[in-house]
Enzyme design. Structure first.
Site, mmCIF file in Angstrom:
data_model
loop_
_atom_site.group_PDB
_atom_site.id
_atom_site.type_symbol
_atom_site.label_atom_id
_atom_site.label_comp_id
_atom_site.label_asym_id
_atom_site.label_seq_id
_atom_site.Cartn_x
_atom_site.Cartn_y
_atom_site.Cartn_z
ATOM 1 N N HIS A 1 -8.707 11.402 2.891
ATOM 2 C CA HIS A 1 -8.923 11.079 2.632
ATOM 3 C C HIS A 1 -9.483 11.856 0.752
ATOM 4 O O HIS A 1 -9.940 12.730 1.008
ATOM 5 C CB HIS A 1 -9.492 10.097 2.169
ATOM 6 C CG HIS A 1 -9.328 9.138 1.632
ATOM 7 N ND1 HIS A 1 -9.498 9.268 0.172
ATOM 8 C CD2 HIS A 1 -8.282 7.425 1.328
ATOM 9 C CE1 HIS A 1 -8.606 8.103 -0.778
ATOM 10 N NE2 HIS A 1 -8.637 6.730 0.372
ATOM 11 N N HIS B 1 -11.193 10.982 7.429
ATOM 12 C CA HIS B 1 -10.735 9.704 7.124
ATOM 13 C C HIS B 1 -10.175 9.534 8.602
ATOM 14 O O HIS B 1 -11.208 7.894 8.987
ATOM 15 C CB HIS B 1 -10.019 9.484 6.140
ATOM 16 C CG HIS B 1 -10.007 8.172 5.949
ATOM 17 N ND1 HIS B 1 -11.230 7.146 5.869
ATOM 18 C CD2 HIS B 1 -8.580 7.150 5.974
ATOM 19 C CE1 HIS B 1 -10.517 5.990 5.496
ATOM 20 N NE2 HIS B 1 -8.915 5.782 5.897
ATOM 21 N N GLU C 1 0.994 -1.439 -0.097
ATOM 22 C CA GLU C 1 -0.165 0.000 0.103
ATOM 23 C C GLU C 1 0.699 1.352 -0.087
ATOM 24 O O GLU C 1 1.811 1.119 0.485
ATOM 25 C CB GLU C 1 -0.690 0.234 1.092
ATOM 26 C CG GLU C 1 -1.699 -0.820 1.488
ATOM 27 C CD GLU C 1 -3.083 -0.831 1.857
ATOM 28 O OE1 GLU C 1 -2.901 0.120 3.478
ATOM 29 O OE2 GLU C 1 -4.571 -1.241 2.069
ATOM 30 N N ARG D 1 -1.705 11.356 0.507
ATOM 31 C CA ARG D 1 -3.897 11.549 0.910
ATOM 32 C C ARG D 1 -2.922 13.089 0.965
ATOM 33 O O ARG D 1 -3.814 14.091 0.102
ATOM 34 C CB ARG D 1 -3.310 10.807 2.076
ATOM 35 C CG ARG D 1 -4.264 9.433 1.599
ATOM 36 C CD ARG D 1 -4.928 8.822 2.490
ATOM 37 N NE ARG D 1 -4.692 7.946 2.204
ATOM 38 C CZ ARG D 1 -5.148 6.429 2.919
ATOM 39 N NH1 ARG D 1 -5.737 7.293 4.291
ATOM 40 N NH2 ARG D 1 -5.795 5.569 2.586
ATOM 41 N N ARG E 1 -0.529 9.289 9.002
ATOM 42 C CA ARG E 1 -0.875 7.909 9.816
ATOM 43 C C ARG E 1 -0.565 6.988 8.548
ATOM 44 O O ARG E 1 -0.976 7.835 6.868
ATOM 45 C CB ARG E 1 -2.642 7.475 9.845
ATOM 46 C CG ARG E 1 -2.723 5.853 10.018
ATOM 47 C CD ARG E 1 -3.748 5.347 10.485
ATOM 48 N NE ARG E 1 -4.916 5.722 9.363
ATOM 49 C CZ ARG E 1 -5.372 5.238 8.444
ATOM 50 N NH1 ARG E 1 -5.653 3.475 8.839
ATOM 51 N NH2 ARG E 1 -6.492 4.857 7.417
HETATM 52 C C1 LIG Z 1 -13.500 3.771 5.510
HETATM 53 C C2 LIG Z 1 -12.752 3.241 6.433
HETATM 54 C C3 LIG Z 1 -11.192 1.780 5.948
HETATM 55 C C4 LIG Z 1 -10.024 2.189 6.421
HETATM 56 N N1 LIG Z 1 -9.334 0.983 6.540
HETATM 57 C C5 LIG Z 1 -8.487 0.230 6.775
HETATM 58 C C6 LIG Z 1 -7.401 0.182 7.255
HETATM 59 O O1 LIG Z 1 -7.402 -0.989 5.944
HETATM 60 N N2 LIG Z 1 -6.639 -0.839 7.747
HETATM 61 C C7 LIG Z 1 -6.428 -0.225 8.973
HETATM 62 O O2 LIG Z 1 -5.280 -0.091 9.881
HETATM 63 N N3 LIG Z 1 -7.309 0.647 9.266
HETATM 64 C C8 LIG Z 1 -8.269 1.373 8.866
HETATM 65 N N4 LIG Z 1 -9.512 2.171 8.920
HETATM 66 C C9 LIG Z 1 -9.321 2.342 10.431
HETATM 67 C C10 LIG Z 1 -9.069 1.941 11.363
HETATM 68 O O3 LIG Z 1 -10.876 0.860 10.658
HETATM 69 C C11 LIG Z 1 -9.616 2.721 13.189
HETATM 70 O O4 LIG Z 1 -8.389 3.169 13.287
HETATM 71 C C12 LIG Z 1 -9.811 1.285 13.454
HETATM 72 O O5 LIG Z 1 -10.797 0.262 13.016
HETATM 73 C C13 LIG Z 1 -10.528 2.282 15.242
HETATM 74 O O6 LIG Z 1 -11.347 0.808 15.753
HETATM 75 P P1 LIG Z 1 -11.603 0.990 17.114
HETATM 76 O O7 LIG Z 1 -11.430 -0.305 17.896
HETATM 77 O O8 LIG Z 1 -10.210 2.406 18.030
HETATM 78 O O9 LIG Z 1 -12.738 1.481 17.268
HETATM 79 P P2 LIG Z 1 -14.178 1.311 16.341
HETATM 80 O O10 LIG Z 1 -14.245 0.348 16.149
HETATM 81 O O11 LIG Z 1 -14.679 2.438 15.568
HETATM 82 O O12 LIG Z 1 -15.013 0.627 17.211
HETATM 83 C C14 LIG Z 1 -15.445 1.775 18.532
HETATM 84 C C15 LIG Z 1 -16.999 1.340 19.502
HETATM 85 O O13 LIG Z 1 -16.887 2.429 21.160
HETATM 86 C C16 LIG Z 1 -18.664 2.260 20.940
HETATM 87 N N5 LIG Z 1 -18.906 3.557 21.961
HETATM 88 C C17 LIG Z 1 -18.403 4.744 20.843
HETATM 89 N N6 LIG Z 1 -19.253 5.976 21.623
HETATM 90 C C18 LIG Z 1 -19.591 5.137 22.632
HETATM 91 C C19 LIG Z 1 -20.183 5.352 24.035
HETATM 92 N N7 LIG Z 1 -20.256 6.959 24.702
HETATM 93 N N8 LIG Z 1 -20.847 4.376 24.577
HETATM 94 C C20 LIG Z 1 -20.430 2.862 24.331
HETATM 95 N N9 LIG Z 1 -20.171 2.469 23.377
HETATM 96 C C21 LIG Z 1 -19.547 3.506 22.420
HETATM 97 C C22 LIG Z 1 -18.919 1.903 19.725
HETATM 98 O O14 LIG Z 1 -20.311 1.686 19.433
HETATM 99 C C23 LIG Z 1 -17.769 0.903 18.845
HETATM 100 O O15 LIG Z 1 -18.134 -0.381 19.041
HETATM 101 C C24 LIG Z 1 -10.138 2.571 8.167
HETATM 102 C C25 LIG Z 1 -10.831 3.677 8.682
HETATM 103 C C26 LIG Z 1 -12.680 3.560 7.550
HETATM 104 C C27 LIG Z 1 -13.603 4.620 7.801
#
Ligand SMILES: Cc1cc2nc3c(=O)[nH]c(=O)nc-3n(C[C@H](O)[C@H](O)[C@H](O)COP(=O)(O)OP(=O)(O)OC[C@H]3O[C@@H](n4cnc5c(N)ncnc54)[C@H](O)[C@@H]3O)c2cc1C
Length: 491
Positions: free
Chosen positions: A228, A336, A114, A275, A371
C-alpha cells in the site's frame, strides 16, 4: 481440547471461523488460534466486502472483468467465476447471522465504490467491517456443540499419518500437545510480519504456509505481494495504519522530502494511479532523493470538511501528533496483502491429500498479480465454505468413524535459547530484496544468508517456543520469496 477430531482448523479469522460453521453437528471440529481470537487481519479489515447483490445496476460479468483488470489478467478465471457467482449468498448469510452491515434510507444494504470497481458493490460496517464480521462469526461458532475452540494455542508441526494428520501445538502453558485430525484446514493468514513495515496484525508470520511447505505442499507466487503506498510513517511502529486512497481521491497531494510533487512524473494519473504504481513511484523517488521522507498534504481543504470526511484518520493522526488540517502527513509504502500462497484447487484442497487451505494463506488464483479491493474477505468466505463442503462429502464416504487413532505422547520442548535478532535480520533482508521493487541481484546475494539461518534453526537444538516457530516461518517465507525473485516469477 480432545485428542482426536474429524477436522482441525488452524486459524480463527474470517476463513477459519466461517469454515467451522459449515460443519453439521455430527462432525467434530477444533479451531485453533495462536493468540487471542480477536487478533487477526480479518479484525483489521476496514473497507468491506465486494459482492454483486443488486443486479439492477451490476452483474457478475462486470465484477469478473474488474477482478481480471486489477489482477493484470494473471488470475485463474474459473476461481473468479466461483468467487463472484457464489460470494453473494455467503455475504447474505453473514447478514442473516447478524453482521450489522450499513443500510441506506430505504432499508437496503448500502453499497459503496472502491478503486478498481466499476460499480457500487462494497457492503460495509462503518470503517470497521472486519471486526463486525469476526465478532459475529465468533459468537456463532461458540454456539456450535460440535466445535471446540482454543486460543493462545500455536501449531508448530503438521505431520501426515495413517488416516489423517498429527497436529502438534504449544498450548497456553508452553507445553506440547498432539491431536489427530482426519482433515486439516490451514487458515492462518498472511506474511506481513516478515517485513519491517506492514499493515498486518502480529499473527501474520506465515506459519501455515511454512507448515504446508514442510509437508511438501505446492506454494505458488509467494512473491506476489501488494504494497500500500500511503501508510502512516510512524517511526516506532511496525504495524502501520492506512491513510486511505480516499484522501488522495479528495485532493491530497503527495510530496517528497523537498516538498515537491512528483507522482505525475512516473504516471500521468499521478496520485490517483493504482496502488502498485504509486508505491513504485515513491520507491523510485526515494532512490532519487536518497530519502524515505514522503508526505500527503491535504491542508488546502476546509478543516471542517477534512474532519467530517475522515474522522478516524484525523483522530489517529492526531494521536501521533499530526493535525492533518494543518500538517502534512508522513507516509511511506508498506506490505499489505499476499496474493500468492499455498496452492489450492477450486475446493480449496492443497496438493497434499486431505490438507486444505483458505483465506490469505492460500493461492486460489482469484487475485492474479494484484488484489482488487475488498475481494479478499469474499475469497476467505467462499473458499473456506467450499473446503468444508468437500471435507463433509469425504467424511460421509469414510468407514472409520469409530476408530481411535494413535496420537504420539507429548514431547519435551526445551532446548537451547534462541539467539536474539533473527527476525529483525530477516525483515531487513526482505525490505532490501523485495519491497515494492524486486531486486534479483540482492536476492541472489542474500539467499545464502537465509539458507544459513534456516539451517541453524533446523539444527541448533533450540527450545520450541512461539519465537522459534515465528523465526522459522520468517526464514522459510523469505527463502521461498527470494528464490522466486531470483527466478523472475514476474507479476
Ligand atoms: C489493515 C487492513 C485492512 C484490510 N481491509 C480489507 C477490506 O476492507 N476488505 C477485504 O476484503 N480485505 C481487507 N483486508 C484483507 C483481509 O482482512 C484479509 O486478507 C483476511 O481477513 C484474511 O483472513 P484469514 O482468515 O485468511 O486470516 P486472518 O484473519 O489473519 O486469521 C489468521 C488466523 O490464523 C491464526 N494463526 C496463524 N498462525 C497460527 C499458528 N501457527 N497456530 C495457530 N493459529 C495460527 C491466527 O491466530 C488467526 O486466528 C485488510 C487487511 C488489513 C491488514
Amino acid at each position: 481440547m480432545n485428542k482426536q477430531y474429524d477436522v482441525v482448523i488452524i486459524g480463527a479469522g474470517a476463513a477459519g471461523l466461517y469454515g467451522a460453521l459449515q460443519f453439521k453437528n455430527n462432525i467434530s471440529v477444533l479451531v485453533l488460534s495462536k493468540r487471542e481470537f480477536t487478533l487477526s487481519n480479518s479484525s483489521l479489515a476496514q473497507g468491506g466486502i465486494a459482492a454483486v447483490l443488486d443486479q439492477s445496476h451490476d452483474n457478475f460479468k462486470l465484477h469478473i472483468a474488474d477482478t481480471l483488470i486489477a489482477g493484470k489478467y494473471k488470475n485463474n478465471l474459473a476461481a473468479i467465476e466461483v468467487l463472484v457467482s457464489e460470494g453473494p449468498s455467503d455475504v447474505l448469510r453473514l447478514k442473516e447471522m447478524g453482521v450489522d452491515f450499513d443500510i441506506d434510507q430505504t432499508g437496503k444494504l448500502q453499497m459503496t465504490l472502491e478503486a478498481g470497481h466499476s460499480r457500487h458493490r462494497i457492503v460495509h460496517h462503518k470503517d470497521s467491517t472486519g471486526k463486525a464480521i469476526v465478532d459475529t462469526l465468533l459468537e456463532q461458532v461458540q454456539k456450535c456443540p460440535n466445535v471446540d475452540m482454543c486460543e493462545n494455542t500455536m501449531v508448530y508441526e503438521l505431520k501426515k499419518t495413517n488416516g489423517g494428520f498429527i497436529v502438534s501445538v504449544i498450548n497456553k502453558d508452553g507445553l506440547n500437545e498432539n491431536i489427530f485430525a482426519k482433515y486439516c484446514i490451514i487458515a492462518s493468514g498472511g506474511i506481513g510480519r516478515v517485513y519491517e513495515y506492514t499493515t498486518n496484525s502480529a499473527i501474520a508470520t506465515g506459519d501455515g504456509i511454512t507448515l504446508a511447505y514442510r509437508l511438501g505442499s505446492d506454494i505458488k507466487h509467494l512473491s506476489w505481494i501488494q504494497f500500500h503506498p500511503t501508510a502512516f510513517a510512524a517511526e516506532k511502529d511496525r504495524e502501520r495504519f492506512l491513510i486511505s486512497e480516499a484522501v488522495r481521491g479528495e485532493g491530497a497531494i503527495l510530496v517528497n522530502c523537498n516538498g515537491e510533487r512528483f507522482a505525475q512524473q512516473y504516471d500521468e494519473r499521478g496520485e490517483l494511479a493504482p496502488r502498485d504504481v504509486v508505491s513504485n513511484a515513491i520507491m523510485l523517488e526515494s532512490e532519487k532523493t536518497n530519502s524515505e521522507k514522503f508526505y500527503l498534504d491535504i491542508t488546502h481543504k476546509d478543516p471542517e470538511f477534512i474532519k467530517n470526511r475522515f474522522p478516524m484518520i484525523y483522530a489517529k493522526c492526531l494521536e501521533e501528533g499530526v493535525d492533518i488540517t494543518k500538517d502534512k502527513i508522513p507516509v511511506f509504502p508498506c506490505q499489505h496483502y499476499l496474493m500468492g500462497g499455498i496452492d489450492v484447487n477450486l475446493n480449496a484442497e492443497t496438493t497434499v491429500k486431505d490438507l486444505y487451505a483458505a483465506g490469505e494463506c492460500s493461492h486460489t488464483g482469484v487475485h492474479g498479480a494484484n488484489r482488487l479491493a475488498s475481494n479478499s474477505l469474499l475469497e476467505a468466505l467462499v473458499f473456506s465454505r467450499r473446503a468444508s463442503e468437500d471435507i463433509t462429502r469425504k467424511l460421509s464416504a469414510r468407514k472409520d468413524s469409530d476408530t481411535i487413532f494413535d496420537v504420539p505422547a507429548p514431547k519435551d520442548l526445551s532446548g537451547n535459547k534462541l539467539p536474539q535478532g533473527i527476525r529483525t535480520e530477516i525483515r531487513k533482508i526482505m525490505q532490501d530484496v523485495h519491497f515494492v521493487i524486486k531486486k534479483p541481484e540482492k536476492a541472489a546475494q542474500s539467499l545464502e544468508r537465509i539458507k544459513e539461518i534456516l539451517n541453524n534453526l533446523e539444527n541448533g537444538g533450540y527450545e520450541i517456543t512461539s519465537d522459534f516457530i515465528e523465526a522459522r516461518s520468517a526464514a522459510t517465507v523469505a527463502y521461498i520469496i527470494m528464490t522466486e525473485v531470483i527466478n523472475n516469477d514476474s507479476k
